[in-house]
Scaffold this motif. Structure first.
Motif, PDB file in Angstrom:
ATOM      1  N   VAL A 173      36.795  45.865  43.292  1.00 16.76           N
ATOM      2  CA  VAL A 173      37.760  44.766  43.227  1.00 16.76           C
ATOM      3  C   VAL A 173      37.012  43.453  43.464  1.00 16.76           C
ATOM      4  O   VAL A 173      36.290  43.332  44.460  1.00 16.76           O
ATOM      5  CB  VAL A 173      38.875  44.963  44.275  1.00 16.76           C
ATOM      6  CG1 VAL A 173      39.784  43.749  44.343  1.00 16.76           C
ATOM      7  CG2 VAL A 173      39.677  46.223  43.967  1.00 16.76           C
ATOM      8  N   PRO A 174      37.168  42.465  42.581  1.00 14.01           N
ATOM      9  CA  PRO A 174      36.350  41.249  42.716  1.00 14.01           C
ATOM     10  C   PRO A 174      36.806  40.332  43.854  1.00 14.01           C
ATOM     11  O   PRO A 174      37.919  40.461  44.368  1.00 14.01           O
ATOM     12  CB  PRO A 174      36.515  40.549  41.370  1.00 14.01           C
ATOM     13  CG  PRO A 174      37.775  41.084  40.790  1.00 14.01           C
ATOM     14  CD  PRO A 174      37.970  42.462  41.338  1.00 14.01           C
ATOM     15  N   LEU A 200      29.611  35.328  49.010  1.00 14.18           N
ATOM     16  CA  LEU A 200      28.590  36.373  49.141  1.00 14.18           C
ATOM     17  C   LEU A 200      28.986  37.403  50.202  1.00 14.18           C
ATOM     18  O   LEU A 200      28.914  38.615  49.970  1.00 14.18           O
ATOM     19  CB  LEU A 200      27.233  35.736  49.477  1.00 14.18           C
ATOM     20  CG  LEU A 200      26.050  36.704  49.543  1.00 14.18           C
ATOM     21  CD1 LEU A 200      25.863  37.431  48.202  1.00 14.18           C
ATOM     22  CD2 LEU A 200      24.767  35.966  49.931  1.00 14.18           C
ATOM     23  N   GLU A 201      29.427  36.887  51.344  1.00 15.82           N
ATOM     24  CA  GLU A 201      29.821  37.797  52.414  1.00 15.82           C
ATOM     25  C   GLU A 201      30.964  38.700  51.968  1.00 15.82           C
ATOM     26  O   GLU A 201      30.968  39.914  52.218  1.00 15.82           O
ATOM     27  CB  GLU A 201      30.248  36.995  53.655  1.00 15.82           C
ATOM     28  CG  GLU A 201      29.375  37.240  54.865  1.00 15.82           C
ATOM     29  CD  GLU A 201      29.977  36.613  56.128  1.00 15.82           C
ATOM     30  OE1 GLU A 201      30.142  37.324  57.123  1.00 15.82           O
ATOM     31  OE2 GLU A 201      30.294  35.395  56.077  1.00 15.82           O
ATOM     32  N   MET A 202      31.976  38.096  51.323  1.00 12.87           N
ATOM     33  CA  MET A 202      33.114  38.891  50.851  1.00 12.87           C
ATOM     34  C   MET A 202      32.661  39.899  49.792  1.00 12.87           C
ATOM     35  O   MET A 202      33.145  41.039  49.754  1.00 12.87           O
ATOM     36  CB  MET A 202      34.200  37.988  50.243  1.00 12.87           C
ATOM     37  CG  MET A 202      34.856  37.019  51.238  1.00 12.87           C
ATOM     38  SD  MET A 202      36.378  36.233  50.574  1.00 12.87           S
ATOM     39  CE  MET A 202      35.774  35.420  49.103  1.00 12.87           C
ATOM     40  N   CYS A 206      45.758  38.428  48.636  1.00 14.79           N
ATOM     41  CA  CYS A 206      44.529  38.895  49.277  1.00 14.79           C
ATOM     42  C   CYS A 206      44.190  37.959  50.431  1.00 14.79           C
ATOM     43  O   CYS A 206      44.715  36.854  50.502  1.00 14.79           O
ATOM     44  CB  CYS A 206      43.378  38.898  48.258  1.00 14.79           C
ATOM     45  SG  CYS A 206      42.955  37.247  47.655  1.00 14.79           S
ATOM     46  N   PRO A 207      43.317  38.385  51.342  1.00 15.03           N
ATOM     47  CA  PRO A 207      42.888  37.482  52.418  1.00 15.03           C
ATOM     48  C   PRO A 207      42.315  36.202  51.800  1.00 15.03           C
ATOM     49  O   PRO A 207      41.453  36.274  50.918  1.00 15.03           O
ATOM     50  CB  PRO A 207      41.805  38.274  53.150  1.00 15.03           C
ATOM     51  CG  PRO A 207      42.078  39.702  52.800  1.00 15.03           C
ATOM     52  CD  PRO A 207      42.648  39.694  51.411  1.00 15.03           C
ATOM     53  N   GLY A 221      39.330  39.004  48.133  1.00 17.55           N
ATOM     54  CA  GLY A 221      39.296  37.807  48.985  1.00 17.55           C
ATOM     55  C   GLY A 221      39.235  36.569  48.107  1.00 17.55           C
ATOM     56  O   GLY A 221      38.791  36.644  46.948  1.00 17.55           O
ATOM     57  N   PHE A 222      39.723  35.430  48.633  1.00 22.85           N
ATOM     58  CA  PHE A 222      39.731  34.181  47.859  1.00 22.85           C
ATOM     59  C   PHE A 222      39.446  33.017  48.797  1.00 22.85           C
ATOM     60  O   PHE A 222      39.977  32.960  49.918  1.00 22.85           O
ATOM     61  CB  PHE A 222      41.101  33.981  47.199  1.00 22.85           C
ATOM     62  CG  PHE A 222      41.198  32.710  46.388  1.00 22.85           C
ATOM     63  CD1 PHE A 222      40.633  32.629  45.117  1.00 22.85           C
ATOM     64  CD2 PHE A 222      41.836  31.577  46.896  1.00 22.85           C
ATOM     65  CE1 PHE A 222      40.712  31.453  44.366  1.00 22.85           C
ATOM     66  CE2 PHE A 222      41.907  30.404  46.148  1.00 22.85           C
ATOM     67  CZ  PHE A 222      41.348  30.351  44.879  1.00 22.85           C
TER      68      PHE A 222
END
Lengths: 418, 418
Positions: free
Chosen positions: B80-81, B412-414, B374-375, B192-193
């Motif tokens: 999932v992107p 990057l972290e997500m 999303c978070p 995540g966004f």
């Protein structure tokens, strides 16, 4: 002198026919100056005129003249014509009688003379003054103003409407639509002018009178107010950091209104803000600019000066964090009419037993400018509830007939004078 | 984890290039949603994406997605992107950074990953949400709202702009302009966004901080107020007989403002009237109708309810001889962001030594709707004097670079998370 009786049924029928051009669903007329519809109205008047054998002329600003010849000719002073008329343009979603009454009462007078085979010493004309309302091209009354020299022809032809269309191109289209019309020079003299109009107020209705004998037109001053603030994001900009032109403009408008009310206990002054635009006009932007327009009218020159001059002072006192700029864009002094016309109007009303009263005109009319060219006057009839510049504008057939009768009488008297 | 350094010069240059599309003489950008210029902006983003080998997709409401693939594939949950982005449309005569920053900070992150040959577990996407400003099609934020299911696709496509053009026809033009774009289904999930944006206020500037770590978006309620009076002639209608919708509307607007101010001593509430139209809008007609629009925002649900519900009461209490009708046209509750994103934003700012503070967003942003999918979280940077939705909107190159760096770190972290 014998005064022939006008045809009440015919003048009402002509009103209803003319009102079909630009008729609105709300029962009014939307026929802006020199629009396709207004040109169509001129063509209909031309058709009616030709059918009665009257001649038609146009001038350089788009005024139209329908003439029934007189018996005098050549360069004698009694060959100078007399005239009556008004305008065929309307306000946006305006009514069926404002302007139309003055044109059609005059047309009924000419038809009545024609029916009777009546010979007049002077030619008698109907004038259809162009762009009276000023709703499309500013200023209004421009046809009569240019004809009488109060406005420059070139300046007025260069005016553009809100779509950038010049008045010149529209006048050319009118001329093209009436190729057989003769050419009239601006400013050709008249020996007298009378204009019939609905009252657009309630004095006649309240008094139960039929005819208003108009003694003066009140004066006016028009102002544009520009309020400059700073556009900003509506979600993020705190009150303390805003320069909100909408707030400043509403504060100015409210302060002006309160000042005018406080100085006008008898409800004589007419103070109106009819145009008010906030820029950029977006839901989430604090307005950075507002422009609004003030129409102020009063019969007294002194009051026009005092209250009008206060506008700039009050605007600046209430501009807050914004900057208010007031520009006077036009003005007209109160205009008294000629006693000889006033008396003829009153005598006609008495002759036919129409209840009548002397009064001033609160609205501007083409007769304001004609009054500078020749002895002039006006005839008012009631309009229902005083409602005008509105689709609901309404007048009674009997009152319309009375207006035509008075115009016929006054035209005839003027036309037979040496 | 190693966090690669973004290219400060490049992200600034891309801002200046994008700002050429719709550039105004005043130094801003006028690029309404789905106008030719906004479509041109999408095409430029597409060109840049293709040049770096990223894929491009469009969805049914006109959102555009630029993707750099991840190493996971198939149906595993870590395929999932994650995403970052904002919008390319602007307010009328708006600025160079509102929206553009979020899109270009995300693009800079993808380019940085590509420069480094860096592999991410999840695909990383840039989302260009359609019609964020709501200046052309109402409501705004419609791309992200339709994508996340908060608004109906069909309803939104049927919306028309002030010229009667449907959003559907514009979305079709966007698709036609990008024939090689893949088709994206609405509502496809994200892990995540994060969205970068200029602050559009002055808290960061006043504190001397570079990064705002956004914890919530304030809520809003929008109202249309219609004030019905009676159009009348400005020269003839006395005060006592007028039903002047302009006076009633300005009285209502003033009373509302005073009530909001009295109940908001700390200057938290955002109460704005940005649209105010008087009808028919003619110089010599007393307005028979006014329509105006209220944008009210506040971080507290209780205050949104209390002050918002007072609008109808106050409007009716101040309508005078006219009739006021208040309609609520949209609302959004305050939206808290996810702690995991808030913490990643704060950690990135600390890592790079950017002065930072936690704060709420006073403006609505697409992250409001993504937060329901999303978070999600946001990164703010200062904008000069807090001026936004304005041609003078301005941000510093170093702050733009900081935004891109934080977005790059958080993406990057997500993207590497299971």
């Amino acid at each position: 002198m014998d005064f022939p009786k006008i045809n009440a049924e015919r003048v009402w029928r002509r009103h209803m026919e003319l009102a079909r051009i630009g008729a609105t669903a709300g029962g009014g007329v939307h026929r802006l100056a020199l629009s396709d519809l207004d040109i169509e109205a001129h063509c209909l008047m031309n058709k009616w005129a030709r059918a009665r054998g009257f001649s038609v002329e146009l001038d350089a600003i788009g005024n139209m003249f329908i003439r029934r010849p007189g018996t005098s000719s050549g360069l004698t002073s009694d060959a100078v014509p007399v005239a009556s008329g008004s305008h065929t343009d309307t306000q946006p979603f305006g009514g069926r009688f404002d302007g139309a009454l003055g044109v059609l009462a005059a047309f009924e007078a000419l038809e009545t003379f024609e029916d009777q085979g009546l010979e007049t010493r002077r030619p008698v004309e109907i004038a259809i003054w162009n762009n009276e309302e000023g709703a499309r091209f500013m200023p209004g009354l421009s046809g009569s103003a240019v004809y009488t020299g109060a406005l420059s022809l070139d300046d007025m032809l260069a005016c553009t409407d809100s779509d950038g269309v010049t008045m010149q191109s529209c006048v050319e289209r009118l001329h093209a639509a009436l190729p057989d019309a003769g050419k009239r020079k601006l400013g050709q003299p008249y020996a007298g002018f009378v204009e019939a109009h609905i009252e657009q107020a309630t004095l006649l209705e309240e008094a139960g009178n039929t005819i208003g004998v108009i003694t003066d037109i009140q004066g006016n001053r028009r102002f544009e107010v520009e309020v400059l603030g700073e556009a900003a994001h509506s979600g993020t900009t705190p009150r303390a950091r805003r320069k909100d032109a909408f707030i400043a403009a509403t504060n100015i408008a409210t302060a002006l209104r309160q000042h005018f009310e406080a100085n006008d206990p008898d409800d004589i002054a007419r103070f109106t803000i009819g145009i008010f635009n906030a820029y950029p006009g977006a839901k989430s932007i604090v307005p950075g600019k507002v422009e609004f327009f003030i129409d102020f009218r009063h019969p007294s020159s002194n009051t026009l000066k005092e209250l009008g001059d206060a506008i700039d002072v009050i605007a600046k006192a209430n501009q807050g964090t914004c900057a208010a700029i007031v520009r006077e864009v036009s003005s007209a002094a109160p205009e008294p009419f000629a006693d000889e016309i006033i008396n003829k109007v009153a005598a006609s009303a008495e002759r036919h037993g129409y209840g009548n009263q002397r009064m001033i005109s609160c609205a501007g009319h083409d007769a304001r400018f004609l009054s500078r060219l020749c002895p002039s006057g006006m005839v008012f009839i009631p309009c229902k509830d005083g409602v005008s510049h509105n689709e609901k504008e309404s007048a009674e057939p009997a009152d319309v007939a009375a207006a035509a009768q008075v115009v016929s009488d006054v035209l005839l008297e003027m036309a037979q004078q040496q």
